[in-house]
Structures are given as C-alpha cells and as structure tokens.
Write a protein that holds these residues in place. Structure first.
Motif, PDB file in Angstrom:
ATOM      1  N   SER A 190       0.834  -1.210   0.000  1.00  0.00           N
ATOM      2  CA  SER A 190       0.000   0.000   0.000  1.00  0.00           C
ATOM      3  C   SER A 190       0.864   1.252   0.000  1.00  0.00           C
ATOM      4  O   SER A 190       0.520   2.259  -0.635  1.00  0.00           O
ATOM      5  N   GLY A 191       1.982   1.209   0.714  1.00  0.00           N
ATOM      6  CA  GLY A 191       2.869   2.364   0.780  1.00  0.00           C
ATOM      7  C   GLY A 191       3.462   2.714  -0.571  1.00  0.00           C
ATOM      8  O   GLY A 191       3.490   3.886  -0.966  1.00  0.00           O
ATOM      9  N   LYS A 192       3.929   1.711  -1.288  1.00  0.00           N
ATOM     10  CA  LYS A 192       4.521   1.955  -2.609  1.00  0.00           C
ATOM     11  C   LYS A 192       3.466   2.432  -3.601  1.00  0.00           C
ATOM     12  O   LYS A 192       3.736   3.291  -4.450  1.00  0.00           O
ATOM     13  N   GLU A 193       2.278   1.857  -3.503  1.00  0.00           N
ATOM     14  CA  GLU A 193       1.186   2.277  -4.387  1.00  0.00           C
ATOM     15  C   GLU A 193       0.819   3.738  -4.143  1.00  0.00           C
ATOM     16  O   GLU A 193       0.616   4.517  -5.085  1.00  0.00           O
ATOM     17  N   LEU A 194       0.757   4.138  -2.876  1.00  0.00           N
ATOM     18  CA  LEU A 194       0.409   5.517  -2.542  1.00  0.00           C
ATOM     19  C   LEU A 194       1.532   6.462  -2.960  1.00  0.00           C
ATOM     20  O   LEU A 194       1.267   7.566  -3.455  1.00  0.00           O
ATOM     21  N   GLU A 195       2.765   6.045  -2.762  1.00  0.00           N
ATOM     22  CA  GLU A 195       3.911   6.848  -3.189  1.00  0.00           C
ATOM     23  C   GLU A 195       3.825   7.148  -4.686  1.00  0.00           C
ATOM     24  O   GLU A 195       3.993   8.296  -5.117  1.00  0.00           O
ATOM     25  N   GLN A 196       3.546   6.107  -5.476  1.00  0.00           N
ATOM     26  CA  GLN A 196       3.445   6.288  -6.927  1.00  0.00           C
ATOM     27  C   GLN A 196       2.293   7.200  -7.290  1.00  0.00           C
ATOM     28  O   GLN A 196       2.402   8.053  -8.188  1.00  0.00           O
ATOM     29  N   HIS A 197       1.177   7.045  -6.581  1.00  0.00           N
ATOM     30  CA  HIS A 197      -0.014   7.878  -6.830  1.00  0.00           C
ATOM     31  C   HIS A 197       0.311   9.354  -6.650  1.00  0.00           C
ATOM     32  O   HIS A 197      -0.021  10.182  -7.504  1.00  0.00           O
ATOM     33  N   PHE A 198       0.975   9.690  -5.565  1.00  0.00           N
ATOM     34  CA  PHE A 198       1.296  11.093  -5.301  1.00  0.00           C
ATOM     35  C   PHE A 198       2.417  11.597  -6.216  1.00  0.00           C
ATOM     36  O   PHE A 198       2.406  12.760  -6.628  1.00  0.00           O
TER      37      PHE A 198
END
Length: 246
Positions: A41-49
């Motif tokens: 989830s952390g990597k996915e959110l990082e990419q999103h932002f």
C-alpha cells in the motif's frame, strides 16, 4: 501553503487517517515521508502522489523495532537532510474482553502503539534539538481518555501516549519543539466501515454532531498542530470526536 518545504514523517501513512494526512500535508507544500509496515500500500500511494508531481517518499518500517526506526530516520536525513515534523500515527487494535485477551495480543498492541511512539520520537528528537525546531504530534484516542469496553490494551497505550506527550512537551519546549496529541473519536476508516450498519448508526447516535468523523477531520487537526498557527501550543490533547464525551 502552510507547510511549504517542511519535511514530515507520517507513520502509518499508507492507509486510513495516515493516508489522509499525507494528502493534506502534500497539498500544503510539505515533503512527506510515508513510513509504514504495509509495503504494498505504501509503494502504491507513493506512486499515486508522485504521478501528481508531489514530493513524497515511502520507507518501509516496523515502528516496534528500534533498529528499523533508526534505519528509517537515517534514510530520511540522507534524502532530505532535515526533519521538521513527526506524526506518530501508526497504531493497531487487538480487541477482546479482559478475561479473553491473550498476552500476545496485549504485548503486540503495546509494542506498536506505545513503544512505536517512543522509538520514533527518540530517533527524531536529537536532530530536532540540534536545529532548535520541531513539531511532534502523537495520536491518542478518546479510548485512552475515557476507556472503552474490550480495549484494555488499546486504551492503556493511548492513555500512556497522553502522558508521554505532556512529559516531552516539558522536556523539549526550551529546545524549540512543540509536542501535542490528537485524540480521535469514531472515525470512518476501512475497519469501521466494515461494521454492521446497525452498529454504525448507534455510534453516530451517541456523538453530539450525529456523524462519524472523516479521516480528513483528523488530518486537519494534525495540520493545525504541525503549522506555525499552533506555535504557542504544546502539551495539549486536541479532541476531534464530534462531542462524544462532554
């Protein structure tokens, strides 16, 4: 921009209230470090932002491990060269009535919710002291103030967080560091939204504002305490609970 160029670590930043705080802080100009055990989830959110052009960094961390926390802080300093804000938001629940609560579940909640706050703050404070500036916001809970059935472990940690907050405010105020806590009430997280509708309706009925809190409500409280608007506030516990206990 209320946090322009401020570097903020948000533990438990990959989901729920922490995720909302990351978005709020980024929108206010902060450089955000998402520190979370949930790597996917952390990597996915990082990419999103990052796709939005935001300056964000994900670092996997187990806040219950002093070594993991120290490694995380070292990575932040290597990348940003400073830490202005620490949001000790990471937390878990392992609810059970006292007579049914296992030692394992009691210990795990203390390790994350209490020792995790200690580990992160102890690792970050020396850097803040050296710069004469810092904002530390700890996440407590109304359960830590008033108690809650089935939450011996959780309520104990959240009460202890209040004690640590007030202690650190006294220790570090003269060093230019503000230390405060936020005590959320019933908040619409993924966990709460999975509850039966009847339970949610009851929760809403006992809140003065007759609704559950949004994750953004808590994030905005973090924002206020992290901004210069709260520069003369320290050792305070800000209740964001819709008036559930008055």
């Amino acid at each position: 921009m209320r946090l322009q160029n401020r570097v903020a670590i948000i533990t438990g930043g990959a989901n729920g209230i922490g995720k909302a705080a990351c978005e709020t802080f980024l929108n206010q100009g902060a450089k955000v470090v998402i520190a979370d055990f949930d790597e996917a989830s952390g990597k996915e959110l990082e990419q999103h932002f990052q796709n939005q052009g935001k300056e964000v960094l994900f670092i996997a961390v187990d806040v219950a491990s002093q070594e993991s926390v120290e490694n995380m802080v070292a990575q932040v300093l290597a990348h940003h060269e400073k830490i202005d804000i620490l949001i000790n938001n990471a937390g878990i629940t392992r609810d059970a009535m006292l007579v049914k609560m296992t030692e394992q579940d009691f210990d795990r909640v203390l390790d994350v919710n209490l020792k995790g706050v200690f580990n992160c703050t102890q690792a970050v404070v020396p850097h803040m002291v050296s710069r004469g500036y810092g904002k530390i916001i700890n996440t407590s809970s109304v359960s830590g103030v008033y108690g809650n059935v089935g939450q011996t472990n959780y309520a104990a940690t959240k009460a202890a967080v209040v004690g640590m907050t007030k202690t650190w405010a006294k220790e570090f105020g003269r060093k230019g560091i503000n230390v405060n806590a936020v005590a959320p009430g019933f908040t619409k997280t993924a966990m709460v939204e999975k509850m039966p509708e009847k339970v949610i309706q009851h929760m809403e009925s006992i809140v003065s504002l007759q609704r559950l809190g949004e994750t953004e409500d808590i994030a905005n409280a973090y924002l206020f305490l992290a901004s210069e608007e709260s520069s003369y506030i320290t050792g305070h516990v800000l209740h964001v609970d819709g008036g559930i206990m008055m």
